[in-house]
Design a protein around this motif. Sequence first.
Motif, mmCIF file in Angstrom:
data_model
loop_
_atom_site.group_PDB
_atom_site.id
_atom_site.type_symbol
_atom_site.label_atom_id
_atom_site.label_comp_id
_atom_site.label_asym_id
_atom_site.label_seq_id
_atom_site.Cartn_x
_atom_site.Cartn_y
_atom_site.Cartn_z
ATOM 1 N N UNK A 1 1.015 -1.159 -0.139
ATOM 2 C CA UNK A 1 0.013 0.073 -0.074
ATOM 3 C C UNK A 1 0.908 1.235 -0.052
ATOM 4 N N UNK A 2 2.149 1.081 0.395
ATOM 5 C CA UNK A 2 3.149 2.281 0.148
ATOM 6 C C UNK A 2 3.351 2.900 -1.107
ATOM 7 N N UNK A 3 3.021 4.143 -1.588
ATOM 8 C CA UNK A 3 3.267 4.316 -2.935
ATOM 9 C C UNK A 3 4.768 4.201 -3.270
ATOM 10 N N UNK A 4 4.894 3.678 -4.609
ATOM 11 C CA UNK A 4 6.427 3.557 -5.099
ATOM 12 C C UNK A 4 7.365 2.241 -4.125
ATOM 13 N N UNK A 5 6.825 1.580 -3.366
ATOM 14 C CA UNK A 5 7.474 0.856 -2.444
ATOM 15 C C UNK A 5 8.301 -0.307 -3.301
ATOM 16 N N UNK A 6 9.563 -0.347 -3.280
ATOM 17 C CA UNK A 6 10.391 -1.519 -3.704
ATOM 18 C C UNK A 6 11.387 -2.050 -2.614
ATOM 19 N N UNK A 7 11.166 -3.225 -2.297
ATOM 20 C CA UNK A 7 11.870 -3.855 -1.070
ATOM 21 C C UNK A 7 13.316 -3.782 -1.318
ATOM 22 N N UNK A 8 13.825 -3.371 -0.327
ATOM 23 C CA UNK A 8 15.352 -3.539 -0.352
ATOM 24 C C UNK A 8 15.737 -5.065 -0.304
ATOM 25 N N UNK A 9 16.405 -5.623 -0.991
ATOM 26 C CA UNK A 9 16.825 -7.126 -0.820
ATOM 27 C C UNK A 9 18.156 -7.216 -0.444
ATOM 28 N N UNK A 10 18.154 -8.294 0.581
ATOM 29 C CA UNK A 10 19.537 -8.562 1.168
ATOM 30 C C UNK A 10 20.558 -8.802 0.124
ATOM 31 N N UNK A 11 21.794 -8.193 0.139
ATOM 32 C CA UNK A 11 22.957 -8.546 -0.879
ATOM 33 C C UNK A 11 23.451 -9.972 -0.702
ATOM 34 N N UNK A 12 23.683 -10.458 0.589
ATOM 35 C CA UNK A 12 24.286 -11.738 0.730
ATOM 36 C C UNK A 12 23.266 -12.510 0.722
ATOM 37 N N UNK A 13 23.558 -13.840 -0.160
ATOM 38 C CA UNK A 13 22.539 -14.970 -0.254
ATOM 39 C C UNK A 13 21.924 -15.611 1.066
#
Length: 398
Positions: free
Chosen positions: A306-318
């Motif tokens: 529901x947050x406008x423009x929200x793109x989740x920050x993915x963890x860089x480490x696998x």
Amino acid sequence: MANPFPLDGEKFLKIRISVRMLKCNFSCNYCVAAAGQSQVSGIDYSRGTKRNMWGTEQGRGMARTAIEWAASLPYRIGVRYDVHGEPFLNADVIEDLIWLTAQPNVAFVEVQTNASLFRKRLPELAGLIEPSRLKLFCTFHHTEIALDDFLGNVTLAADLGFDVVVNTLLATDNVAVIRDALTRCAERAIPTSADLKFPGFDVPPTEAMSDAVDVDKRARHFLSADPIEELLAAGEPGLEVFRTMADSGPLGREIRFLAALLVGLYGGKGRLCSAGHDYLIVDNWGDVFPCTSYADTRTGRLGSVLDPGFVPALREEVYAPCQYAETCHQKEEYGNLRLLREHRDLQAMSLNCVCGEGKQVDPETLFDSRMALLETARHNPQTSRVGRPAAAAAVPAG
């Protein structure tokens, strides 16, 4: 950080979208949706047809918002559209599947189904979408549908071009029919999964749970008994379940699957997992978390659809060590554990997609190795316990 899942790449971000679609034409006595909704309402919902279609007034709207959010992401994605009833009963769900499979960033959509409505729904659906982009995870519920009818429906789906997997739930009272199902699927070259049917659910009182917790989902996470202990206590019938798993095709012969199941079942903090790197879930309220266990305990929330423009920050480490000590809340997520993920086909989403080494192993040898692994897991002092999380210890009076 560069886009880890570019639209023109081969890898994809796995997203499980949990939606409150509860209605079903089956009435399995181990059903998740029935346990949850019956407990909340005080009404007997063991009959699937009595359950609400969308659970709440907001259910339909949130499901659509969640899939539109997923389709807006700058990542190539694979979606598990996870209903709690039978998807092909619901015209809204079918509409969503058609729309999702047509989106440019969606590699495929996977849906769980009992396969009973395939003859009614799939011929028309096959003309509206690219069938290979819809994966059908078909669970055989032997008390609700005849095996001949089930296999006929699944074969029809495969012939129409849909990607089909047959899932079975093994217990001491159904080994013979499940063995028959697995054998006949092998003859048709249909991929199979031989899983354990977990025991009943110890559903906590509504007033003891946070308003932010979905009882329809969480009911199944509090197992009333340890399924491994129950099988071992059953003697020879229980051992026959393990023999059937050991002789059930590529997945059954992959000992790492059982190892992952045991790690997920018995818990223990620190198990390395890729959730948050290449896997996310959207819960019924649109909140986004690394995995179902974190969602149910409201841990590590990444944001909301529901947050406008929200793109989740993915963890860089696998991989990162899991911070949850109890039973993992979603079986499909066991495949994110490092001990299994590094041997999986990462171009697929279901746990059936394990890359075995292609070796023919004697079933009795497999059985012996499984029993040794079970004993090790059950007596590992670092593991937690199965069932409801332990209550916090009382603080002594000062």
